[in-house]
Scaffold this active site. Structure first.
Site, mmCIF file in Angstrom:
data_model
loop_
_atom_site.group_PDB
_atom_site.id
_atom_site.type_symbol
_atom_site.label_atom_id
_atom_site.label_comp_id
_atom_site.label_asym_id
_atom_site.label_seq_id
_atom_site.Cartn_x
_atom_site.Cartn_y
_atom_site.Cartn_z
ATOM 1 N N TYR A 276 6.042 1.772 6.790
ATOM 2 C CA TYR A 276 6.059 0.822 5.675
ATOM 3 C C TYR A 276 7.184 1.160 4.706
ATOM 4 O O TYR A 276 7.959 0.293 4.289
ATOM 5 C CB TYR A 276 4.714 0.833 4.954
ATOM 6 N N TYR A 277 7.306 2.435 4.354
ATOM 7 C CA TYR A 277 8.359 2.830 3.430
ATOM 8 C C TYR A 277 9.697 3.021 4.128
ATOM 9 O O TYR A 277 10.743 2.897 3.496
ATOM 10 C CB TYR A 277 7.937 4.065 2.636
ATOM 11 N N HIS A 430 3.744 9.717 -0.328
ATOM 12 C CA HIS A 430 3.019 8.591 0.266
ATOM 13 C C HIS A 430 2.184 9.015 1.470
ATOM 14 O O HIS A 430 1.633 8.170 2.171
ATOM 15 C CB HIS A 430 3.997 7.485 0.651
ATOM 16 N N ARG A 455 -3.883 -1.178 -2.260
ATOM 17 C CA ARG A 455 -2.954 -1.799 -3.197
ATOM 18 C C ARG A 455 -2.759 -3.249 -2.788
ATOM 19 O O ARG A 455 -2.762 -3.566 -1.597
ATOM 20 C CB ARG A 455 -1.605 -1.070 -3.164
#
Length: 748
Positions: A276-277, A430, A455
């Protein structure tokens, strides 16, 4: 003589002046040069109307930008979190400015340059008057946005717009914009926020690239040095935490753009924070790399660290399921995919600078758009010319850590089934506390889930679009994942300082045989005095319709504990082979470490050797068959306890619990086996094909499992627990049967 001499001097001076003016003019007319180039623009103009995908992509951004120009210019006083009006307006502005710059260069219509100039002038009027953002949540507050990260986003995109109109602007206008806006902006991100800029993290990557991009536009070597190598400062507090739970620079640690290439990426192109990051960071990494290659080719940036940036693009595609959605490892929002704008950009750049890999074209074709620049044109031309080849996702291992020695991921694929087995490093701030966890997918559908993050990104009504407290109290905790929990305590006690020091160790991996692909890893630091050893195999048996997944979790400890192994299946429970009691009033399962967020929906005391859970998901049947022992407990759970704001999904789970033991063995099989048609209302193969699973041997040296099927076939799997050498020979006699093999495992 004197006159002639004067004339000669005059002519010479005039020639020198002319030469200086000519050189200055050539230097001044070298824009655009970042991601659009003069040669690229000329080629694009020559190809307009001839390349369908490029033309369609250009038409989309033209319609979008024209609509924004018609609305007018808005640069509101910042006040909101993510999702709020001012946040989204400034975000919209930087996206539109970048696209308007492209349109000006390609279409040569001055209305786009005027729009960009006027928008920049409005920002140049606003920016010097701005204090830091009024929202105080971030460790590094921005001015336009609540965090410097988003300010950096703004500068990365607007640098490209500035590059596109640089030569069109007057010298006076450029001087004004740089003095009032761009240089103060870059200095605020860097010098004004060293705790943000001098890090190894996706945040600082954006900051480094923001400063680097505007430096390249302005030919500002001082800013470029900051971007590439970080700030030269020794007054940062060692170990200072940010609001993500991460850390800023530790003395002696490298910082800057190159450090953010060196540290988070493994040699395989895996980014330690997770896909994701990695997706989020790919835009600044690749857009700046392209700009550096165009302006500073001497850096040979695409060759850096054995071409890690080019590898990272194909790695990221491999980190997605069959629908293109990224596996939600660590903090990851489900549904993020290679259709994102970041991956469109990264893929196009990787194609242009990575040797025009034809497999990337098939992904670009699925994306259905290209960037409107040099790279996008080459991709669109490649598709027009029929060069695309299928991108075939195969089973593979991705190592973690800058040297590839901090564990990794095994992604095992067969006939639409995808197993993601995680034995990686912490993943910076993370990261989740989930050593030796796994998730399972079938044809793009989650079957056994990793929860991902807690989130609602950019949804203002949910915590301003930011991380919710449940990300810490639930999503990062070990019980939220499909891995072992000891004494209801998360791995490393849920402490970043401890977890960041360790990575699990691969024990062995063999994906060479399509009929049995197997990965094994050990974790010795999650709990003091306890070793976890997990082996997962995807097995294809000719007598069965689908492959199945075998899971062997072996626990050895120097003291007595309670062990929980959760299993977060998605779908509707159909049947179990054990009786359980369901409470009339739901109670939370525990008090902390994520247990406070689980409702206990049912509990069973187990007496049989095999326990089964049969469920249906997306009109397909699955069965979990687990080897159990007398006094084991099975607990049915539901996420959502102590969640008054409904921040968590109400997903089901099942926990196998062993209490009061030192050593434990958890063995299970996940078996796809049937389908249901809501139209015909027929269920086919709704029941498991497994008759019985048995532990034939489990001691310090070996674990041997037998699987018997209802069709009277059987399979035996043996693991050498102490010797993972490929060359070692093993021989066992169990109940008069001899098992003999070479290497760390046996299968027959």
């Amino acid at each position: 003589m004197i006159v002639l001499k004067l004339k000669s001097i005059t002519i010479s001076l005039l020639l020198n002046v002319f030469t200086i003016l000519l050189v200055f003019n050539v230097q001044a007319q070298n824009h655009p040069k970042l991601n659009l180039t003069k040669a690229g623009v000329a080629k694009i103009r020559a190809e307009l109307g001839k390349v369908p995908l490029f033309d369609a992509s250009l038409a989309v951004i033209k319609e979008e930008v024209d609509a924004e120009i018609a609305l007018g210019i808005f640069v509101p006083i910042p006040k909101d979190f993510s999702g709020g009006y001012t946040h989204e307006r400034h975000k919209r502005n930087f996206l539109i400015l970048q696209k308007a710059g492209v349109l000006f260069q390609i279409l040569e219509d001055e209305k786009y340059a005027i729009y960009i100039r006027d928008m920049f002038m409005a920002y140049a009027e606003l920016y010097p008057k701005l204090p830091v953002h009024p929202q105080e949540r971030s460790y590094a507050r921005g001015k336009l946005f609540w965090q410097c990260l988003n300010d950096s986003n703004w500068l990365v995109y607007t640098s490209q717009a500035y590059d596109c109109i640089y030569d069109w602007l007057s010298k006076k206008e450029r001087k004004h914009l740089e003095k009032k806006l761009f240089i103060p902006f870059a200095n605020f991100i860097s010098e004004g926020n060293p705790q943000f800029f001098n890090r190894v993290h996706n945040h600082s990557t954006w900051g480094n690239v923001a400063v680097g991009m505007i430096a390249l536009v302005m030919d500002n070597d001082d800013l470029l040095q900051k971007a590439l190598y970080g700030l030269k400062t020794d007054n940062l507090e060692v170990g200072m935490k940010d609001n993500d739970g991460g850390f800023i620079k530790v003395e002696g640690q490298k910082v800057g753009f190159f450090a953010n290439l060196d540290e988070p990426f493994s040699p395989d192109g895996y980014y330690t924070e997770g896909p994701y990051y990695q997706r989020y960071a790919m835009y600044p990494f690749l857009i700046f790399a392209q700009a550096l290659q165009n302006v500073k080719p001497e850096f040979k940036i695409f060759e850096y660290k054995d071409s890690v940036l080019l590898k990272s693009v194909t790695t990221l595609i491999n980190l997605s399921d069959s629908d293109g959605n990224f596996f939600p490892i660590n903090d990851g929002q489900k549904g993020m995919s290679y259709y994102s704008r970041e991956l469109v950009t990264a893929l196009d750049i990787a194609y242009l600078f990575g040797g025009e890999n034809p497999e990337l074209l098939s992904i670009a074709e699925k994306q259905g758009k290209v960037t409107v620049d040099d790279a996008g044109l080459e991709v669109a031309l490649g598709l027009k010319e029929g060069k695309a080849l299928p991108f075939i996702k195969k089973s593979l291992e991705l190592t973690d850590g800058p040297k590839g020695d901090q564990g990794g991921l095994a992604i095992i694929r067969k006939d639409g089934l995808e197993l993601v087995f995680k034995y990686a490093a912490q993943g910076l701030s993370h990261g989740h506390y989930d050593k030796l966890s796994y998730s399972l997918y079938t044809n793009g559908n989650e079957l056994v889930q990793d929860y991902g993050l807690a989130r609602f990104v950019n949804i203002e009504q949910k915590g301003g679009g930011n991380y919710l407290k449940e990300n810490t109290t639930w999503a990062k905790q070990t019980i939220a994942h499909n891995t072992l929990v000891q004494d209801e305590t998360s791995h490393f006690k849920g402490e970043y300082e401890i977890g960041s020091q360790f990575a699990s160790k691969k024990y062995f991996l063999d994906i060479s045989n399509p009929n049995i692909q197997i990965a094994s890893a050990k974790e010795i630091n999650a709990y003091k005095g306890t070793e976890l050893h997990r082996t997962m195999a995807m097995i294809k048996d000719e007598s069965l319709t689908y492959p199945y997944v075998l899971d062997i979790m072996r626990v050895t400890s120097d003291s007595v504990h309670q062990y929980d192994l959760p299993f977060y299946y998605l779908g509707q429970l159909m049947q179990t082979n054990f009786k359980y009691n369901s409470p009339k009033v739901l109670q939370q399962l525990g008090e902390k470490n994520g247990y406070q967020h689980l409702f206990e929906e049912g509990k069973a005391k187990i007496s049989q050797e095999n326990s089964t859970l049969n469920w249906m998901s997306n009109d397909k049947f699955y069965t979990l068959t687990a080897i159990t022992a007398e006094n084991d407990e099975i607990i049915f759970t539901r996420i959502g306890a102590n969640d008054p704001e409904f921040n968590l999904r109400r997903d089901p789970g099942m926990i196998i619990r062993k209490k009061g033991v030192k050593d434990a063995l958890f063995v299970s099989i996940i078996e796809p086996h049937g389908t249901y048609s809501p139209v015909s209302e027929f269920a086919v193969n709704a029941y498991s094909a497994i008759d019985k699973m048995t532990v034939l041997l489990n001691d310090e040296a070996y674990t041997v499992i037998e699987i018997r099927f209802k069709n009277e076939t059987s399979k035996v799997i043996a693991i050498a627990n102490l010797d993972n050498s490929e060359n070692s020979k093993h021989k066992l006699t169990i109940a008069d049967t001899i098992y003999q093999w070479s290497g760390p495992y046996y299968s027959k």
